[in-house]
Scaffold this motif. Structure first.
Motif, PDB file in Angstrom:
ATOM      1  N   ILE A  57       0.972  -1.100  -0.207  1.00 19.23           N
ATOM      2  CA  ILE A  57      -0.186   0.202  -0.162  1.00 19.23           C
ATOM      3  C   ILE A  57       1.159   1.108  -0.155  1.00 19.23           C
ATOM      4  CG2 ILE A  57      -1.703   1.360   0.884  1.00 19.23           C
ATOM      5  CD1 ILE A  57      -2.786  -0.988   2.338  1.00 19.23           C
ATOM      6  N   LEU A  58       0.806   1.952  -1.280  1.00 19.43           N
ATOM      7  CA  LEU A  58       1.756   3.150  -1.261  1.00 19.43           C
ATOM      8  C   LEU A  58       0.908   4.385  -1.311  1.00 19.43           C
ATOM      9  CD1 LEU A  58       3.847   1.920  -3.999  1.00 19.43           C
ATOM     10  CD2 LEU A  58       4.497   2.281  -1.725  1.00 19.43           C
ATOM     11  N   VAL A  59       1.137   5.430  -0.527  1.00 13.67           N
ATOM     12  CA  VAL A  59       0.525   7.257  -0.748  1.00 13.67           C
ATOM     13  C   VAL A  59       0.977   7.858  -1.848  1.00 13.67           C
ATOM     14  CG1 VAL A  59       0.400   9.158   0.418  1.00 13.67           C
ATOM     15  CG2 VAL A  59       0.227   6.539   2.117  1.00 13.67           C
ATOM     16  N   ALA A  60       0.273   7.950  -2.426  1.00 16.75           N
ATOM     17  CA  ALA A  60      -0.098   8.690  -4.267  1.00 16.75           C
ATOM     18  C   ALA A  60       0.092  10.555  -4.092  1.00 16.75           C
ATOM     19  CB  ALA A  60      -0.714   8.201  -5.134  1.00 16.75           C
ATOM     20  N   ASP A  61       0.592  11.021  -3.296  1.00 10.83           N
ATOM     21  CA  ASP A  61       1.037  12.485  -3.135  1.00 10.83           C
ATOM     22  C   ASP A  61       0.628  13.096  -4.044  1.00 10.83           C
ATOM     23  OD1 ASP A  61       3.204  12.436  -0.675  1.00 10.83           O
ATOM     24  OD2 ASP A  61       0.754  12.342  -0.302  1.00 10.83           O
ATOM     25  N   GLN A  62       1.846  12.560  -5.861  1.00  7.30           N
ATOM     26  CA  GLN A  62       1.279  14.040  -6.862  1.00  7.30           C
ATOM     27  C   GLN A  62      -0.163  13.820  -7.725  1.00  7.30           C
ATOM     28  OE1 GLN A  62       4.801  12.151  -9.269  1.00  7.30           O
ATOM     29  NE2 GLN A  62       6.106  13.405  -8.704  1.00  7.30           N
ATOM     30  N   ALA A  63      -0.689  11.963  -7.373  1.00  8.58           N
ATOM     31  CA  ALA A  63      -2.040  12.122  -7.913  1.00  8.58           C
ATOM     32  C   ALA A  63      -2.564  13.022  -7.257  1.00  8.58           C
ATOM     33  CB  ALA A  63      -2.648  10.653  -7.944  1.00  8.58           C
ATOM     34  N   ALA A  64      -2.916  13.082  -5.470  1.00 12.38           N
ATOM     35  CA  ALA A  64      -3.804  13.646  -5.163  1.00 12.38           C
ATOM     36  C   ALA A  64      -3.752  14.796  -4.929  1.00 12.38           C
ATOM     37  CB  ALA A  64      -3.892  13.935  -3.428  1.00 12.38           C
ATOM     38  N   GLN A  65      -2.498  16.085  -5.479  1.00 14.05           N
ATOM     39  CA  GLN A  65      -2.151  16.778  -5.785  1.00 14.05           C
ATOM     40  C   GLN A  65      -3.029  17.316  -7.253  1.00 14.05           C
ATOM     41  OE1 GLN A  65       1.700  17.613  -5.786  1.00 14.05           O
ATOM     42  NE2 GLN A  65       2.263  17.683  -3.341  1.00 14.05           N
ATOM     43  N   LYS A  66      -3.046  16.483  -8.270  1.00 14.52           N
ATOM     44  CA  LYS A  66      -3.219  16.751  -9.261  1.00 14.52           C
ATOM     45  C   LYS A  66      -4.771  16.853  -9.394  1.00 14.52           C
ATOM     46  CE  LYS A  66       0.179  15.242 -12.785  1.00 14.52           C
ATOM     47  NZ  LYS A  66       0.412  14.161 -13.763  1.00 14.52           N
ATOM     48  N   ILE A  67      -5.741  16.060  -8.402  1.00 13.10           N
ATOM     49  CA  ILE A  67      -7.028  15.804  -8.321  1.00 13.10           C
ATOM     50  C   ILE A  67      -7.471  17.181  -7.654  1.00 13.10           C
ATOM     51  CG2 ILE A  67      -8.797  14.224  -7.093  1.00 13.10           C
ATOM     52  CD1 ILE A  67      -7.113  12.324  -7.290  1.00 13.10           C
ATOM     53  N   VAL A  68      -7.035  17.416  -6.429  1.00  8.49           N
ATOM     54  CA  VAL A  68      -7.054  18.656  -6.042  1.00  8.49           C
ATOM     55  C   VAL A  68      -6.754  20.131  -6.831  1.00  8.49           C
ATOM     56  CG1 VAL A  68      -6.787  20.737  -4.328  1.00  8.49           C
ATOM     57  CG2 VAL A  68      -6.263  17.914  -4.332  1.00  8.49           C
ATOM     58  N   SER A  69      -6.580  20.002  -8.354  1.00 10.04           N
ATOM     59  CA  SER A  69      -6.915  21.229  -9.534  1.00 10.04           C
ATOM     60  C   SER A  69      -8.199  21.308  -9.965  1.00 10.04           C
ATOM     61  CB  SER A  69      -5.201  20.694 -10.225  1.00 10.04           C
ATOM     62  OG  SER A  69      -5.919  19.650 -11.313  1.00 10.04           O
ATOM     63  N   ILE A  70      -8.642  19.599 -10.027  1.00 17.43           N
ATOM     64  CA  ILE A  70     -10.336  19.288 -10.846  1.00 17.43           C
ATOM     65  C   ILE A  70     -11.165  20.609  -9.830  1.00 17.43           C
ATOM     66  CG2 ILE A  70     -12.001  18.025 -10.557  1.00 17.43           C
ATOM     67  CD1 ILE A  70      -9.829  15.954 -10.886  1.00 17.43           C
ATOM     68  N   PRO A  71     -11.720  21.566 -11.152  1.00 18.59           N
ATOM     69  CA  PRO A  71     -12.816  22.210 -10.340  1.00 18.59           C
ATOM     70  C   PRO A  71     -14.062  21.333  -9.347  1.00 18.59           C
ATOM     71  CG  PRO A  71     -12.537  22.922 -12.170  1.00 18.59           C
ATOM     72  CD  PRO A  71     -11.638  21.552 -12.628  1.00 18.59           C
ATOM     73  N   GLY A  72     -14.482  21.129  -8.400  1.00 20.49           N
ATOM     74  CA  GLY A  72     -15.187  21.099  -7.273  1.00 20.49           C
ATOM     75  C   GLY A  72     -14.532  20.511  -6.433  1.00 20.49           C
ATOM     76  N   VAL A  73     -13.402  20.062  -6.519  1.00 17.35           N
ATOM     77  CA  VAL A  73     -12.908  18.669  -5.279  1.00 17.35           C
ATOM     78  C   VAL A  73     -11.866  19.952  -4.435  1.00 17.35           C
ATOM     79  CG1 VAL A  73     -11.486  16.365  -5.387  1.00 17.35           C
ATOM     80  CG2 VAL A  73     -12.559  17.241  -7.338  1.00 17.35           C
ATOM     81  N   LYS A  74     -12.806  19.492  -3.077  1.00 18.18           N
ATOM     82  CA  LYS A  74     -11.676  19.951  -2.139  1.00 18.18           C
ATOM     83  C   LYS A  74      -9.931  19.784  -1.998  1.00 18.18           C
ATOM     84  CE  LYS A  74     -12.970  22.652   1.909  1.00 18.18           C
ATOM     85  NZ  LYS A  74     -13.613  22.790   2.608  1.00 18.18           N
ATOM     86  N   GLN A  75     -10.019  18.489  -1.722  1.00 23.15           N
ATOM     87  CA  GLN A  75      -9.188  17.851  -0.971  1.00 23.15           C
ATOM     88  C   GLN A  75      -9.597  16.344  -1.280  1.00 23.15           C
ATOM     89  OE1 GLN A  75      -9.459  15.676   2.464  1.00 23.15           O
ATOM     90  NE2 GLN A  75      -7.491  15.232   2.115  1.00 23.15           N
ATOM     91  N   ALA A  76      -8.197  16.131  -1.394  1.00 26.79           N
ATOM     92  CA  ALA A  76      -8.371  14.246  -1.956  1.00 26.79           C
ATOM     93  C   ALA A  76      -6.315  13.398  -1.338  1.00 26.79           C
ATOM     94  CB  ALA A  76      -7.916  14.350  -2.939  1.00 26.79           C
ATOM     95  N   ASN A  77      -6.755  11.772  -1.050  1.00 34.04           N
ATOM     96  CA  ASN A  77      -5.593  11.664  -0.947  1.00 34.04           C
ATOM     97  C   ASN A  77      -5.645  10.263  -1.708  1.00 34.04           C
ATOM     98  OD1 ASN A  77      -4.070  12.580   0.724  1.00 34.04           O
ATOM     99  ND2 ASN A  77      -5.451  12.906   2.466  1.00 34.04           N
TER     100      ASN A  77
END
Length: 164
Positions: A57-77
């Motif tokens: 199980i790995l944490v994907a910080d880069q993916a989370a940062q890209k997801i937060v750039s989507i309008p309508g998404v406030k936070q993601a992990n």
């Protein structure tokens, strides 16, 4: 950044090496009987293959940062296991339900970050978000998360019953 990457590698290796070491801890009779040992390894591999989260199980910080750039998404992990990604997303105020459009955009951002990801599972379930956020915090603070794999597998099966 180097410390985070190092910790992620240590955690991943722990989950890979631990089952191998545990397999080696058998009585002498089983070790001498090569056939039994092979059967046991096969059974362990089959059990591992049926778990959605596997043992890595790995944490994907880069993916989370890209997801937060989507309008309508406030936070993601994002947590990644083998070829699956599990996204805990918090939507902007006023949005109560995840639209198919935002879900598709999230999946696209995850796959941009890691093309080997085949399945992306997104949830806005508050319990799922809390557990994933706690896991990410623990990893970032260097805490051991060995007990998390079983809990994570159970949670994934409950929230995503069709997960592969």
């Amino acid at each position: 950044m180097v410390n985070k990457r190092y910790m992620k590698m240590v955690i991943a290796l722990t989950f890979v090496v631990l089952p191998i070491v545990a397999t080696g801890c058998t009585d002498n009779n089983e070790v001498r009987q090569q056939g039994n040992r092979t059967d046991r390894i096969d059974r362990i591999q089959q059990q591992t293959d049926t778990n959605p989260a596997d043992n890595r199980i790995l944490v994907a910080d880069q993916a989370a940062q890209k997801i937060v750039s989507i309008p309508g998404v406030k936070q993601a992990n994002v947590v990644v296991t083998q070829r699956n990604a599990y996204v805990a997303a918090v939507l902007d105020d006023g949005q109560s339900q995840l639209s198919r459009e935002i879900e598709d955009q999230i999946a696209s951002k995850v796959r941009e970050t890691d093309p080997t990801i085949q399945n992306v599972y997104v949830s806005t379930n508050p319990d799922f978000i809390d557990r994933i956020n706690a896991y990410v915090r623990d990893v970032q603070q260097g805490r051991p998360v060995a007990g998390f794999v079983k809990e994570f597998n159970e949670m994934v099966q409950r929230i995503f019953p069709n997960a592969q």
